[in-house]
Design an enzyme around this catalytic site. Structure first.
Site, mmCIF file in Angstrom:
data_model
loop_
_atom_site.group_PDB
_atom_site.id
_atom_site.type_symbol
_atom_site.label_atom_id
_atom_site.label_comp_id
_atom_site.label_asym_id
_atom_site.label_seq_id
_atom_site.Cartn_x
_atom_site.Cartn_y
_atom_site.Cartn_z
ATOM 1 N N THR A 122 36.299 34.527 43.501
ATOM 2 C CA THR A 122 35.590 34.443 42.214
ATOM 3 C C THR A 122 34.542 33.324 42.222
ATOM 4 N N PRO A 169 31.289 31.366 39.669
ATOM 5 C CA PRO A 169 30.973 31.148 38.246
ATOM 6 C C PRO A 169 30.329 32.370 37.589
ATOM 7 N N TRP A 190 37.819 28.819 39.602
ATOM 8 C CA TRP A 190 39.136 29.316 39.197
ATOM 9 C C TRP A 190 40.045 29.557 40.394
ATOM 10 N N ILE A 191 40.087 28.650 41.333
ATOM 11 C CA ILE A 191 40.837 28.924 42.555
ATOM 12 C C ILE A 191 42.221 28.254 42.523
ATOM 13 N N ARG A 223 71.918 32.913 16.277
ATOM 14 C CA ARG A 223 71.227 32.416 15.087
ATOM 15 C C ARG A 223 71.677 33.188 13.839
ATOM 16 N N GLN A 249 68.175 45.332 11.448
ATOM 17 C CA GLN A 249 67.506 46.444 12.146
ATOM 18 C C GLN A 249 66.154 46.043 12.743
ATOM 19 N N GLY A 304 61.878 32.476 15.910
ATOM 20 C CA GLY A 304 61.364 31.755 14.754
ATOM 21 C C GLY A 304 60.585 30.522 15.196
ATOM 22 N N GLU A 312 43.387 38.437 39.197
ATOM 23 C CA GLU A 312 43.698 39.582 40.074
ATOM 24 C C GLU A 312 43.207 40.890 39.464
HETATM 25 P P1 TGC Z 1 33.592 49.569 45.284
HETATM 26 O O1 TGC Z 1 32.211 50.056 45.632
HETATM 27 O O2 TGC Z 1 34.478 50.424 44.460
HETATM 28 O O3 TGC Z 1 34.383 49.229 46.648
HETATM 29 C C1 TGC Z 1 33.808 48.479 47.695
HETATM 30 C C2 TGC Z 1 34.602 48.784 48.951
HETATM 31 O O4 TGC Z 1 35.947 48.318 48.776
HETATM 32 C C3 TGC Z 1 36.862 49.441 48.882
HETATM 33 N N1 TGC Z 1 37.910 49.210 47.900
HETATM 34 C C4 TGC Z 1 39.136 48.774 48.243
HETATM 35 N N2 TGC Z 1 39.670 48.528 49.439
HETATM 36 C C5 TGC Z 1 40.933 48.078 49.458
HETATM 37 N N3 TGC Z 1 41.656 47.899 48.335
HETATM 38 C C6 TGC Z 1 41.131 48.143 47.117
HETATM 39 N N4 TGC Z 1 41.865 47.916 46.022
HETATM 40 C C7 TGC Z 1 39.817 48.603 47.031
HETATM 41 N N5 TGC Z 1 38.980 48.939 45.996
HETATM 42 C C8 TGC Z 1 37.819 49.312 46.552
HETATM 43 C C9 TGC Z 1 36.037 50.656 48.612
HETATM 44 O O5 TGC Z 1 36.604 51.801 49.198
HETATM 45 C C10 TGC Z 1 34.724 50.270 49.267
HETATM 46 O O6 TGC Z 1 34.893 50.385 50.659
HETATM 47 P P2 TGC Z 1 33.662 50.803 51.627
HETATM 48 O O7 TGC Z 1 34.249 50.950 52.980
HETATM 49 O O8 TGC Z 1 33.111 52.078 51.059
HETATM 50 O O9 TGC Z 1 32.676 49.674 51.527
HETATM 51 O O10 TGC Z 1 33.429 48.122 44.664
HETATM 52 P P3 TGC Z 1 32.767 47.653 43.287
HETATM 53 O O11 TGC Z 1 31.769 46.593 43.633
HETATM 54 O O12 TGC Z 1 32.297 48.825 42.482
HETATM 55 O O13 TGC Z 1 33.986 46.919 42.549
HETATM 56 C C11 TGC Z 1 35.107 47.601 42.192
HETATM 57 C C12 TGC Z 1 36.076 46.733 41.357
HETATM 58 C C13 TGC Z 1 35.457 46.328 40.041
HETATM 59 C C14 TGC Z 1 37.271 47.585 41.081
HETATM 60 C C15 TGC Z 1 36.514 45.494 42.146
HETATM 61 O O14 TGC Z 1 35.477 44.705 42.536
HETATM 62 C C16 TGC Z 1 37.566 44.672 41.454
HETATM 63 O O15 TGC Z 1 38.747 44.908 41.665
HETATM 64 N N6 TGC Z 1 37.208 43.633 40.602
HETATM 65 C C17 TGC Z 1 38.179 42.675 40.096
HETATM 66 C C18 TGC Z 1 38.039 41.363 40.835
HETATM 67 C C19 TGC Z 1 39.351 40.706 41.065
HETATM 68 O O16 TGC Z 1 40.419 41.272 40.979
HETATM 69 N N7 TGC Z 1 39.294 39.426 41.436
HETATM 70 C C20 TGC Z 1 40.477 38.705 41.754
HETATM 71 C C21 TGC Z 1 40.131 37.375 42.373
HETATM 72 S S1 TGC Z 1 41.508 36.636 43.212
HETATM 73 C C22 TGC Z 1 42.530 36.118 42.004
HETATM 74 O O17 TGC Z 1 42.363 36.351 40.848
HETATM 75 C C23 TGC Z 1 43.707 35.360 42.460
HETATM 76 S S2 TGC Z 1 44.750 34.777 41.216
HETATM 77 C C24 TGC Z 1 46.034 34.382 42.219
HETATM 78 C C25 TGC Z 1 47.207 33.758 41.587
HETATM 79 O O18 TGC Z 1 47.127 32.578 41.152
HETATM 80 O O19 TGC Z 1 48.284 34.412 41.600
HETATM 81 P P1 FAD Z 2 34.518 38.408 33.573
HETATM 82 O O1 FAD Z 2 34.401 39.234 34.806
HETATM 83 O O2 FAD Z 2 33.295 37.680 33.115
HETATM 84 O O3 FAD Z 2 35.065 39.315 32.395
HETATM 85 C C1 FAD Z 2 34.983 38.930 31.030
HETATM 86 C C2 FAD Z 2 35.457 40.105 30.192
HETATM 87 O O4 FAD Z 2 34.585 41.239 30.407
HETATM 88 C C3 FAD Z 2 36.859 40.582 30.571
HETATM 89 O O5 FAD Z 2 37.570 40.957 29.415
HETATM 90 C C4 FAD Z 2 36.608 41.800 31.431
HETATM 91 O O6 FAD Z 2 37.671 42.735 31.391
HETATM 92 C C5 FAD Z 2 35.336 42.372 30.771
HETATM 93 N N1 FAD Z 2 34.560 43.188 31.704
HETATM 94 C C6 FAD Z 2 33.942 42.797 32.859
HETATM 95 N N2 FAD Z 2 33.346 43.849 33.448
HETATM 96 C C7 FAD Z 2 33.623 44.929 32.687
HETATM 97 C C8 FAD Z 2 33.319 46.315 32.771
HETATM 98 N N3 FAD Z 2 32.636 46.820 33.812
HETATM 99 N N4 FAD Z 2 33.743 47.145 31.801
HETATM 100 C C9 FAD Z 2 34.481 46.658 30.760
HETATM 101 N N5 FAD Z 2 34.801 45.350 30.615
HETATM 102 C C10 FAD Z 2 34.385 44.507 31.566
HETATM 103 N N6 FAD Z 2 39.968 33.914 41.609
HETATM 104 C C11 FAD Z 2 40.014 33.727 42.947
HETATM 105 O O7 FAD Z 2 39.139 34.174 43.684
HETATM 106 N N7 FAD Z 2 41.044 33.037 43.508
HETATM 107 C C12 FAD Z 2 42.044 32.492 42.776
HETATM 108 O O8 FAD Z 2 42.970 31.898 43.336
HETATM 109 C C13 FAD Z 2 42.002 32.648 41.353
HETATM 110 N N8 FAD Z 2 42.943 32.053 40.566
HETATM 111 C C14 FAD Z 2 42.800 32.082 39.209
HETATM 112 C C15 FAD Z 2 43.645 31.308 38.405
HETATM 113 C C16 FAD Z 2 43.479 31.295 37.031
HETATM 114 C C17 FAD Z 2 44.352 30.427 36.187
HETATM 115 C C18 FAD Z 2 42.483 32.098 36.429
HETATM 116 C C19 FAD Z 2 42.305 32.123 34.945
HETATM 117 C C20 FAD Z 2 41.649 32.856 37.212
HETATM 118 C C21 FAD Z 2 41.775 32.852 38.611
HETATM 119 N N9 FAD Z 2 40.881 33.530 39.432
HETATM 120 C C22 FAD Z 2 40.923 33.383 40.806
HETATM 121 C C23 FAD Z 2 39.745 34.227 38.851
HETATM 122 C C24 FAD Z 2 40.080 35.585 38.242
HETATM 123 O O9 FAD Z 2 40.292 36.538 39.219
HETATM 124 C C25 FAD Z 2 38.924 35.970 37.316
HETATM 125 O O10 FAD Z 2 39.008 35.127 36.182
HETATM 126 C C26 FAD Z 2 38.969 37.433 36.921
HETATM 127 O O11 FAD Z 2 38.737 38.267 38.025
HETATM 128 C C27 FAD Z 2 37.956 37.763 35.804
HETATM 129 O O12 FAD Z 2 36.705 37.225 36.074
HETATM 130 P P2 FAD Z 2 35.945 36.358 34.942
HETATM 131 O O13 FAD Z 2 36.879 35.312 34.472
HETATM 132 O O14 FAD Z 2 34.654 35.920 35.521
HETATM 133 O O15 FAD Z 2 35.725 37.344 33.747
#
Ligand code: TGC
Ligand code: FAD
Length: 392
Positions: free
Chosen positions: A139, A141, A169-170, A276, A287, A347, A371
């Site tokens: 992720t 900014p 946000w890492i 409680r 209920q 409560g 995620e």
């Molecule tokens: P799109 O064009 O759909 O896909 C690009 C390429 O990726 C492939 N693909 C996947 N491969 C493996 N697993 C998946 N789940 C996959 N989803 C897609 C896809 O087949 C394609 O491959 P290729 O070979 O054709 O290039 O990508 P897009 O740019 O349209 O984005 C799709 C979207 C929005 C679903 C994706 O970017 C997404 O999931 N966004 C959410 C971002 C997210 O989850 N960030 C998390 C950051 S890490 C974190 O939050 C850690 S918190 C940890 C903690 O504290 O527990």
């Molecule tokens: P945005 O992407 O700006 O989204 C804002 C709002 O818009 C959301 O409600 C979203 O659902 C909505 N939105 C966005 N796009 C669309 C769409 N196409 N259609 C409809 N609605 C949409 N990231 C890492 O890489 N590594 C980590 O270890 C990690 N740890 C984290 C720990 C914490 C405590 C937090 C809060 C976040 C962490 N993250 C990490 C980042 C996290 O994955 C992102 O916050 C998350 O993916 C959402 O991105 P954003 O905050 O920029 O929100």
């Protein structure tokens, strides 16, 4: 938290579907959480501090890389075992589960799956033992839900890469020894690279002021002309599918983890409702309170069954990313709803640290966003069932 009186709830006898090994592992994690986590978690959350002593404990119970093969220091367990560990950890605190799931699914997994044999041997045993802690930088900014727009980049300088950019946000960043960072190369292709603490130009400022996941350390990753040796590039993956592949594993773990938080809230609410007394009888006899409790255990049971089935599919390499999205979204939303209802059943006491409810509820507000947000996972399901991509 005054005292951890948690008792597990298994309304549909899902335990019958588990092996003895699964139950053994789950029992030892639960016991460790009761002993080492519950007595101090409230205090650390109030102070917004990560209890570093948890690292050794997590390593000892096998929470770092449970499904990574034993020859690299992992637990060699199946996916159900991994899920159960995440559930028990999050029953203690979502921040605790975060620490373990980042280390396992977002650091060890990519090194194991996309790394060279030298990278595997160099990093995995140390990550499994907790000697090294890792973090995952995707992720930025201005690029959260849409990571493909990332600006962080590497330039080939002959014997090394020059890394520039920043991540936000890492989880684990403030104390991590290594970071698995996703950056674009000069052709605009996303690559994974391992950055080590101490490399010049690399810093990890901590993020303060969170009302959620207060026992988990969160920070930025800042790269200012960092020289990264070429051997630190993950050689076996290119493109967004690299980081998204890791997310499949972490999201799966979260789908189990959130059940743990929900169970803790339900268990506390059930007990409180019997103890409680208002209007001369336990509030559990009314209920309205029974409706809340009955709906909670119904939703928890549905999530338990969904995650067990997903785990069996994952063991057979048949779980699709969209199935994982559905489970992550369902479990976390379910847990948030359970926490909110449990808060009401308690409560006024529900807002205090005497009970775990408010802490779980605030933690889950992050879990529902990281995620992949609640909305993004819905759109992934929408794409999967209609074939029409809402992201284009
Ligand atoms: P799109 O064009 O759909 O896909 C690009 C390429 O990726 C492939 N693909 C996947 N491969 C493996 N697993 C998946 N789940 C996959 N989803 C897609 C896809 O087949 C394609 O491959 P290729 O070979 O054709 O290039 O990508 P897009 O740019 O349209 O984005 C799709 C979207 C929005 C679903 C994706 O970017 C997404 O999931 N966004 C959410 C971002 C997210 O989850 N960030 C998390 C950051 S890490 C974190 O939050 C850690 S918190 C940890 C903690 O504290 O527990
Ligand atoms: P945005 O992407 O700006 O989204 C804002 C709002 O818009 C959301 O409600 C979203 O659902 C909505 N939105 C966005 N796009 C669309 C769409 N196409 N259609 C409809 N609605 C949409 N990231 C890492 O890489 N590594 C980590 O270890 C990690 N740890 C984290 C720990 C914490 C405590 C937090 C809060 C976040 C962490 N993250 C990490 C980042 C996290 O994955 C992102 O916050 C998350 O993916 C959402 O991105 P954003 O905050 O920029 O929100």
């Amino acid at each position: 938290m005054a005292q951890d009186r948690f008792q597990y709830h298994d309304y549909y006898l899902v335990d019958d579907l588990l092996t003895e090994e699964h139950k053994l592992v789950r029992g030892s994690v639960r016991e460790w959480v009761k002993r080492e986590v519950s007595p101090i978690v409230e205090d650390y959350c109030q102070r917004a501090e990560f209890p570093k002593q948890w690292i050794k404990g997590l390593a000892d119970i096998g929470a770092f890389g449970p499904y990574i093969p034993a020859e690299y220091g992992g637990g060699g367990m199946d996916q159900i075992g991994y899920g159960l560990i995440m559930m028990e950890l999050e029953r203690g605190d979502s921040g605790l589960r975060s620490t373990a799931s980042v280390q396992s699914s977002l650091v060890m997994y990519p090194i194991y799956t996309y790394g060279s044999e030298e990278q595997r041997r160099k990093y995995l045993p140390k990550l499994a033992s907790g000697e090294f802690m890792g973090c995952f930088g995707l992720t930025e900014p201005d690029h959260g839900s849409n990571p493909s727009g990332m600006l962080t980049n590497i330039k080939d300088k002959g014997d090394h890469y020059l890394l520039n950019g920043s991540k936000m946000w890492i989880s684990n960043a403030p104390f991590a020894d290594i970071a698995v960072v996703w950056a674009k190369d000069e052709e605009g292709v996303i690559r994974g690279i391992i950055v080590e603490r101490g490399m010049e130009g690399f810093s990890t400022p901590e993020t303060h002021g969170k009302w959620s996941l207060r026992a988990s350390a969160t920070g930025e990753l800042v790269f200012d002309n960092v020289k990264v040796p070429k051997e630190n590039l993950l050689p076996n993956v290119k493109g967004l599918k690299g980081p998204l592949g890791c997310l499949n594993s972490a999201r799966y773990g979260i789908s189990w983890g959130a059940i743990g938080a929900a169970l803790d809230c339900y268990d506390s609410a059930l007990r409180y409702s019997k103890e409680r007394v208002q209007f001369g009888r336990p509030i559990g006899g009314f209920q309205l309170q029974q409706k809340k409790l009955a709906e909670m255990i119904t939703e928890i049971t549905k999530a338990q069954l969904m995650c067990w089935r997903l785990g069996t599919l994952k063991n057979e390499n048949r779980a699709t990313p969209a199935q994982i999205s559905m489970a992550k979204r369902n479990s976390v939303n379910m847990a948030l709803e359970v926490a909110r209802e449990a808060r009401q059943i308690h409560g006024g006491m529900g807002i205090t640290g005497e009970y775990p409810i408010m802490r779980h509820m605030m933690n889950l507000e992050s879990v529902v966003t990281y995620e992949g947000t609640h909305d993004i996972h819905l759109l992934i399901t929408g794409y999967d069932i209609t074939g029409l991509n809402a992201f284009e």
